[in-house]
Design a protein around this motif. Structure first.
Motif, PDB file in Angstrom:
ATOM      1  N   THR A   9     -69.948  52.681  30.006  1.00  0.00           N
ATOM      2  CA  THR A   9     -68.551  52.862  30.445  1.00  0.00           C
ATOM      3  C   THR A   9     -68.269  51.475  30.897  1.00  0.00           C
ATOM      4  O   THR A   9     -69.018  50.623  31.024  1.00  0.00           O
ATOM      5  N   ASN A  11     -67.463  49.900  33.505  1.00  0.00           N
ATOM      6  CA  ASN A  11     -68.425  49.249  34.593  1.00  0.00           C
ATOM      7  C   ASN A  11     -69.881  48.824  34.309  1.00  0.00           C
ATOM      8  O   ASN A  11     -70.574  47.916  34.835  1.00  0.00           O
ATOM      9  N   GLN A  42     -76.622  61.055  37.909  1.00  0.00           N
ATOM     10  CA  GLN A  42     -76.105  60.407  39.216  1.00  0.00           C
ATOM     11  C   GLN A  42     -76.097  60.856  40.586  1.00  0.00           C
ATOM     12  O   GLN A  42     -76.282  60.086  41.606  1.00  0.00           O
ATOM     13  N   ASN A  54     -73.108  57.429  44.105  1.00  0.00           N
ATOM     14  CA  ASN A  54     -73.317  58.144  42.952  1.00  0.00           C
ATOM     15  C   ASN A  54     -72.700  57.463  41.581  1.00  0.00           C
ATOM     16  O   ASN A  54     -72.246  58.418  40.886  1.00  0.00           O
ATOM     17  N   LYS A  55     -72.521  56.184  41.639  1.00  0.00           N
ATOM     18  CA  LYS A  55     -71.883  55.534  40.591  1.00  0.00           C
ATOM     19  C   LYS A  55     -72.646  54.843  39.947  1.00  0.00           C
ATOM     20  O   LYS A  55     -73.578  53.814  40.646  1.00  0.00           O
ATOM     21  N   ILE A  56     -72.836  54.599  38.606  1.00  0.00           N
ATOM     22  CA  ILE A  56     -73.396  53.414  37.953  1.00  0.00           C
ATOM     23  C   ILE A  56     -72.294  52.482  37.873  1.00  0.00           C
ATOM     24  O   ILE A  56     -71.259  52.523  38.000  1.00  0.00           O
ATOM     25  N   PRO A  57     -72.967  51.014  37.773  1.00  0.00           N
ATOM     26  CA  PRO A  57     -74.116  50.627  37.513  1.00  0.00           C
ATOM     27  C   PRO A  57     -74.871  50.436  38.745  1.00  0.00           C
ATOM     28  O   PRO A  57     -74.221  50.100  39.830  1.00  0.00           O
ATOM     29  N   GLU A  74     -72.610  48.732  43.063  1.00  0.00           N
ATOM     30  CA  GLU A  74     -70.995  47.957  42.654  1.00  0.00           C
ATOM     31  C   GLU A  74     -71.106  46.925  41.750  1.00  0.00           C
ATOM     32  O   GLU A  74     -71.908  45.917  41.937  1.00  0.00           O
ATOM     33  N   SER A  75     -70.618  47.000  40.679  1.00  0.00           N
ATOM     34  CA  SER A  75     -70.415  46.275  39.502  1.00  0.00           C
ATOM     35  C   SER A  75     -70.038  44.758  39.988  1.00  0.00           C
ATOM     36  O   SER A  75     -70.555  43.758  39.405  1.00  0.00           O
ATOM     37  N   MET A 108     -61.664  44.735  40.706  1.00  0.00           N
ATOM     38  CA  MET A 108     -62.216  45.729  41.303  1.00  0.00           C
ATOM     39  C   MET A 108     -61.100  46.609  42.177  1.00  0.00           C
ATOM     40  O   MET A 108     -61.560  47.904  42.190  1.00  0.00           O
ATOM     41  N   GLN A 230     -69.207  67.057  41.969  1.00  0.00           N
ATOM     42  CA  GLN A 230     -68.931  65.775  42.453  1.00  0.00           C
ATOM     43  C   GLN A 230     -68.817  65.824  44.030  1.00  0.00           C
ATOM     44  O   GLN A 230     -69.018  64.892  44.676  1.00  0.00           O
TER      45      GLN A 230
END
Ligand SMILES: N[C@@H](CCC(=O)N[C@@H](CS)C(=O)NCC(=O)O)C(=O)O
Length: 234
Positions: A9, A11, A42, A54-57, A74-75, A108, A230
């Motif tokens: 995705t 990010n 996640q 609960n988020k990539i990356p 947090e990207s 961001m 979620q």
């Protein structure tokens, strides 16, 4: 070996591109560990331990700044971490550094969240809500306009140097067809977009895990990303 917990995705792509731009090579210096966000990876405790939102990356480097392992989520924070680790893509002088940081924050806080909503209401929402589609499409067009204006006087988004700000923004524009955008309205941004697309490290970065990506059309993925799973209290 740096482990990047990721998914194909925007990010995730930011981090894949950054690693390749820094001269760190997939398979030699880093590996991508897929976190399938459509099936709920996640929310697994081992992932939440390094990425509590609960988020990539998320990234785990066995050799952090003090020689000890470190994890970063947090990207934007990961881009800053890699810039500090490698000494690349963030200017050294404070004036230029803050120029880059402000455009990184713009991505961001603006480009990512707003284009994310545009994409959601145009593509994924089960009902077509006219107000939401207009609200986020207009906001997206406004952001494209801000970037177009900036690029009318600068070679890259923050200054005349390629930086983590460009890397943060680029993957979000790859889906421009779904944002209600006509490139003819943003000629400077289009020129920049084409230039970044041609970079070999960018081309390698966007291919990472790409074969795993599926359109979010099944009920399970919708439920995981936008439904009960979620919003469960964890
Ligand atoms: N601000 C975060 C956003 C990360 C984000 O939204 N990741 C999405 C994929 S692009 C995700 O993991 N979604 C899974 C979920 O919401 O459960 C960052 O920049 O790292």
């Amino acid at each position: 070996m740096i482990n990047v917990y990721s998914w194909p995705t925007p990010n995730g792509h930011k981090v894949h591109i950054m690693l390749e731009e820094c001269g760190l090579h997939l398979g030699r210096d880093w590996q991508a560990i897929p976190v399938n966000i459509g099936t709920g990876d996640q929310f697994k405790p081992e992932f939440l331990a390094i990425s509590p939102n609960n988020k990539i990356p998320a990234l785990v480097d066995p050799v952090g700044p003090d020689g000890q392992p470190i994890s970063v989520f947090e990207s934007g924070a990961i881009l800053l971490y890699l810039a500090a680790k490698t000494g690349k893509l963030l200017p050294k002088t404070d004036r230029l550094k803050f120029q880059v940081l402000q455009w990184l924050m713009f991505q961001m806080g603006g480009v990512g969240p707003m284009i994310g909503q545009t994409h959601h209401f145009r593509q994924y929402a089960p009902e077509k809500i006219d107000y939401a589609i207009k609200r986020y499409t207009n906001e997206t067009k406004r952001l494209y306009g801000v970037m177009d204006k900036q690029l009318s006087t600068h070679a890259f988004i923050a200054c005349d140097e390629y930086s983590i700000a460009d890397i943060a923004i680029f993957p979000w524009l790859r889906n421009w067809e779904n944002h209600g955008i006509d490139w003819a309205d943003y000629p400077h941004l289009k020129k920049w977009f084409d230039l970044i697309s041609e970079r070999p490290a960018v081309q390698r970065g966007v291919k990472v895990l790409a074969e795993l990506r599926r359109p979010i059309t099944d009920d399970k993925a919708r439920e995981v990303l936008f439904g009960k799973t979620q919003y469960e209290k964890r």
